[in-house]
Design a protein around this motif. Structure first.
Motif, PDB file in Angstrom:
ATOM      1  N   ARG A 150       0.832  -1.205   0.000  1.00  0.00           N
ATOM      2  CA  ARG A 150       0.000   0.000   0.000  1.00  0.00           C
ATOM      3  C   ARG A 150       0.867   1.257   0.000  1.00  0.00           C
ATOM      4  O   ARG A 150       0.571   2.231  -0.694  1.00  0.00           O
ATOM      5  CB  ARG A 150      -0.936  -0.016   1.219  1.00  0.00           C
ATOM      6  N   GLU A 151       1.947   1.250   0.750  1.00  0.00           N
ATOM      7  CA  GLU A 151       2.836   2.416   0.758  1.00  0.00           C
ATOM      8  C   GLU A 151       3.415   2.653  -0.634  1.00  0.00           C
ATOM      9  O   GLU A 151       3.563   3.795  -1.072  1.00  0.00           O
ATOM     10  CB  GLU A 151       3.953   2.235   1.781  1.00  0.00           C
ATOM     11  N   LEU A 152       3.737   1.591  -1.352  1.00  0.00           N
ATOM     12  CA  LEU A 152       4.258   1.742  -2.711  1.00  0.00           C
ATOM     13  C   LEU A 152       3.197   2.306  -3.663  1.00  0.00           C
ATOM     14  O   LEU A 152       3.535   2.994  -4.623  1.00  0.00           O
ATOM     15  CB  LEU A 152       4.750   0.387  -3.237  1.00  0.00           C
ATOM     16  N   ILE A 153       1.933   2.034  -3.398  1.00  0.00           N
ATOM     17  CA  ILE A 153       0.865   2.523  -4.266  1.00  0.00           C
ATOM     18  C   ILE A 153       0.612   4.006  -4.054  1.00  0.00           C
ATOM     19  O   ILE A 153       0.619   4.786  -5.009  1.00  0.00           O
ATOM     20  CB  ILE A 153      -0.438   1.717  -4.038  1.00  0.00           C
ATOM     21  N   ASP A 154       0.353   4.401  -2.800  1.00  0.00           N
ATOM     22  CA  ASP A 154      -0.049   5.800  -2.587  1.00  0.00           C
ATOM     23  C   ASP A 154       0.517   6.436  -1.325  1.00  0.00           C
ATOM     24  O   ASP A 154       0.101   7.519  -0.934  1.00  0.00           O
ATOM     25  CB  ASP A 154      -1.579   5.910  -2.577  1.00  0.00           C
ATOM     26  N   GLY A 155       1.480   5.764  -0.694  1.00  0.00           N
ATOM     27  CA  GLY A 155       2.114   6.345   0.485  1.00  0.00           C
ATOM     28  C   GLY A 155       1.362   6.142   1.787  1.00  0.00           C
ATOM     29  O   GLY A 155       1.854   6.530   2.846  1.00  0.00           O
TER      30      GLY A 155
END
Length: 198
Positions: A150-155
């Protein structure tokens, strides 16, 4: 003891599903690392694994077929969602698995014997307590994977909506923090980026 173990299992389940919130179909399905890990795939996998451990292993098989878990299924079929497997169908499946698992835990004593046929012979005879701990560890492990994806998708990061479990830094604080971590990595002995010392 069962109530405490179930609380940890419920927390892991909720954390994993929370990572889908607010994202479109592409983002929950797309592979973000070389091994193809995706958010919806993690939910599908975790639901399938839990159905086996807290179902089949205690003579209480989950009633629905999971074709991606059959021996003849292609490798990793449980780790990604096909185009015709909707978010709703996988999330609903996970909720049904929860109900089935929780019913198994409620019906059996904590020391109830079970058998994990896919484990080696010396390890396959287990108790409900052992398997609950195993499923909790598995669920939280995959919730951690989902947090990184999730962090890689939108932080977006954090363990749950009401408590991220992170320092309250703003974007500038996190940039500076990351720069410090990178600097320490580069300065470490034997780092390819370390300055040459004469």
């Amino acid at each position: 003891m069962k109530d405490e173990l179930l609380r940890y299992l419920h927390e892991g389940r909720a954390a994993l599903l929370w990572k889908l919130d607010g994202l479109g179909e592409y983002d929950i399905r797309r592979p973000l690392v070389p091994t193809g890990t995706s958010l919806l795939g993690l939910v599908k996998h975790t639901a399938s694994v839990e159905a086996g451990y807290l179902g089949d292993c205690f003579g209480r098989p989950f009633a629905e077929p999971l074709p991606w878990m059959l021996p003849e299924a292609e490798d990793n079929a449980d780790m990604w969602a096909t185009a015709d497997e909707s978010r709703e169908s996988i999330v609903r499946l996970y909720h049904r698995v929860w109900a089935h698992s929780d019913a198994t835990v409620a019906a059996l004593p904590i020391d109830a014997p079970g058998v994990v046929p896919w484990w080696s012979a010396p390890r396959r005879n287990v108790t409900l307590h052992q398997i609950l701990v195993h499923v909790i560890a598995e669920t939280h492990r995959h919730a951690g994977h989902a947090d990184i994806v999730r962090e890689l998708i939108d932080g977006e990061v954090g363990v749950r909506p009401e408590n991220s479990n992170l320092p309250p830094g703003d974007a500038a604080w996190w940039l500076a923090y990351r720069a410090r971590v990178e600097s320490a990595a580069r300065a470490a002995p034997d780092s390819p980026a370390a300055p040459i010392r004469e």
